[in-house]
Design an enzyme around this catalytic site. Structure first.
Site, short mmCIF file in Angstrom:
data_model
loop_
_atom_site.label_atom_id
_atom_site.label_comp_id
_atom_site.label_asym_id
_atom_site.label_seq_id
_atom_site.Cartn_x
_atom_site.Cartn_y
_atom_site.Cartn_z
N GLU A 92 36.38 37.95 34.81
CA GLU A 92 36.54 36.54 34.46
C GLU A 92 35.18 35.88 34.21
O GLU A 92 34.23 36.12 34.94
CB GLU A 92 37.18 35.90 35.69
N CYS A 341 37.83 30.66 41.64
CA CYS A 341 37.21 31.85 41.07
C CYS A 341 38.05 33.08 41.38
O CYS A 341 38.50 33.27 42.49
CB CYS A 341 35.76 31.97 41.52
N1 SAH Z 1 30.23 36.22 46.32
C1 SAH Z 1 29.34 35.13 46.13
C2 SAH Z 1 29.44 34.50 44.77
C3 SAH Z 1 30.82 34.35 44.20
S1 SAH Z 1 31.88 33.21 45.03
C4 SAH Z 1 29.52 34.11 47.22
O1 SAH Z 1 30.47 34.21 47.99
O2 SAH Z 1 28.68 33.22 47.32
C5 SAH Z 1 31.18 31.66 44.51
C6 SAH Z 1 31.52 30.48 45.39
O3 SAH Z 1 32.91 30.12 45.26
C7 SAH Z 1 31.29 30.75 46.88
O4 SAH Z 1 30.62 29.68 47.48
C8 SAH Z 1 32.70 30.87 47.39
O5 SAH Z 1 32.76 30.64 48.75
C9 SAH Z 1 33.43 29.86 46.55
N2 SAH Z 1 34.89 30.00 46.55
C10 SAH Z 1 35.61 31.11 46.69
N3 SAH Z 1 36.93 30.83 46.67
C11 SAH Z 1 37.04 29.50 46.53
C12 SAH Z 1 38.15 28.59 46.44
N4 SAH Z 1 39.38 29.03 46.48
N5 SAH Z 1 37.87 27.27 46.29
C13 SAH Z 1 36.60 26.83 46.21
N6 SAH Z 1 35.52 27.63 46.28
C14 SAH Z 1 35.74 28.95 46.44
FE1 SF4 Z 2 33.47 37.87 47.58
FE2 SF4 Z 2 33.65 36.08 49.54
FE3 SF4 Z 2 32.23 35.52 47.32
FE4 SF4 Z 2 34.92 35.69 47.24
S1 SF4 Z 2 33.70 34.18 48.36
S2 SF4 Z 2 33.49 36.56 45.78
S3 SF4 Z 2 35.33 37.35 48.72
S4 SF4 Z 2 31.80 37.11 48.84
#
Ligand code: SAH
Ligand code: SF4
Length: 355
Positions: A92, A341
């Protein structure tokens, strides 16, 4: 045979690759110009590049290692792309419109092994890392989508916040950054790039040591170990103590500010108590942190979490401000098109399985 993406090589790697085959370095500059300035989409379109050089490259590399599978456009200008990789995996990529420019959110892995309890991306375990070329190609595809609209729009910002943990695919992520910041190519300023991590402390240090002037965001989401372990199991292996030491190291080494991401989950981490604890945690480095309060995007499979009430969000924000912590409530994008995401991908996979 599956060919590698032409976009995976940094300028230095491309020059070295050509030199090994007896081709002088100035040809690398010509190739680079065609790739990132002219933005040709095939070897046959390349002009002004030595024939032998084009032939060698075309035998080894490909312009398209992914196909557009789904494209969703939101009313606010957000565009979500699902790309199908050569091995059939889906990833994505999201384009977002801001007042300050156009940003793209890229994926770094197919799935994610960190498995945070609130996240749609972690629903599917990591099946592999993306190559640097596959990460750059996401930017190129979005840029080509913009080029087709003929509005002279450029991708100006990048957030490495799509599916995956970028620090679990460190080298490819660094190569990707070196390609997109190259002043002879896309020339996206390093200060306009943000990499987000769930908190791999050792890699935060390594990232600081690279000397790249790229922003770092840390997904904290809880101010104490008990709560953080409950919502992010990575905290068991890497608790707050080593994490905060890595944050200190990052700040002293780079002299840069770090962004702290904090998703507000109703009645889980959004009380006054947590706001105070969060302020305590950063009391000694107030000038060097910026807290992003993120409205939660509900994910069907994680029904235990809801978005915080507006009143709690504002109260949380006020407490941080009163304690002198820089913070803002993040603006949302594309909420009408599976904004969380990894959500579009997981929905699409479910849909295709059901067919
Ligand atoms: N793995 C990395 C980067 C990808 S996730 C990380 O966790 O930082 C990017 C951001 O989106 C992170 O801060 C994560 O906690 C947030 N995120 C994941 N799922 C989410 C959701 N359902 N609603 C809002 N933010 C979310
Ligand atoms: Fe991976 Fe957690 Fe980032 Fe989601 S929020 S992409 S599970 S590290």
């Amino acid at each position: 045979m599956m060919k590698e993406s032409i976009y995976g090589l940094t300028f230095e790697q491309l020059s070295a690759w050509l030199l090994e085959r007896g081709i002088k370095p100035f040809h690398a500059a010509q190739v680079w110009e065609q790739l990132y300035r002219k933005r040709v989409t095939s070897f046959t379109e390349m002009s002004g590049v030595k024939e032998e050089c084009v032939k060698l490259l075309s035998e080894r590399f490909s312009f398209q290692t992914m196909q557009q599978h789904v494209k969703q456009e939101s009313e606010d200008g957000t565009v979500k792309f699902l790309f199908k990789l050569q091995d059939g995996n889906l990833i994505e990529t999201v384009l977002m419109k801001h007042k300050y420019g156009l940003s793209v959110c890229v994926t770094t892995q197919v799935g994610c092994n960190i498995g945070c309890s609130f996240c749609a991306s972690g629903l599917l375990k990591k099946s592999r890392d993306l190559s640097s070329g596959e990460i750059v190609e996401q930017i190129m595809n979005v840029q080509l989508h913009l080029d087709e609209r003929n509005k002279d729009e450029r991708v100006s910002h990048i957030v490495v916040m799509g599916i995956g943990e970028p620090f679990d695919n460190f080298e490819n992520m660094i190569d990707f950054i070196n390609v997109v910041i190259d002043p002879k190519g896309l020339a996206i300023g390093s200060r306009r790039i943000t990499v987000s991590t769930s908190g791999l402390a050792k890699k935060i240090r390594e990232f600081a040591d690279t000397g790249l002037n790229v922003n770092l965001a840390l997904s904290l989401h809880a101010p104490n170990n008990e709560l953080r372990t409950r919502i992010m199991k990575i905290n068991k292996a890497i608790p707050l103590e080593p994490l905060m030491e890595a944050v200190d190291y990052y700040i002293t080494t780079t002299n840069r500010r770090i962004t702290i991401e904090y998703i507000l989950l109703r009645d889980v981490n959004d009380h006054q108590k947590e706001a105070e604890e969060l302020a305590d945690l950063f009391q000694d480095k107030k000038q060097k942190v910026y807290v992003n309060l993120i409205p939660y995007n509900p994910v069907d499979e994680h029904g235990q979490y809801q978005r915080s009430e507006q009143a709690s969000v504002l109260a949380f924000y006020d407490t941080l401000k009163k304690r002198g912590i820089n913070c803002k409530i993040r603006q949302e994008h594309g909420t009408d098109i599976d904004a969380a995401c990894g959500q579009l991908r997981s929905k699409q996979i479910k849909k295709e399985k059901a067919q």
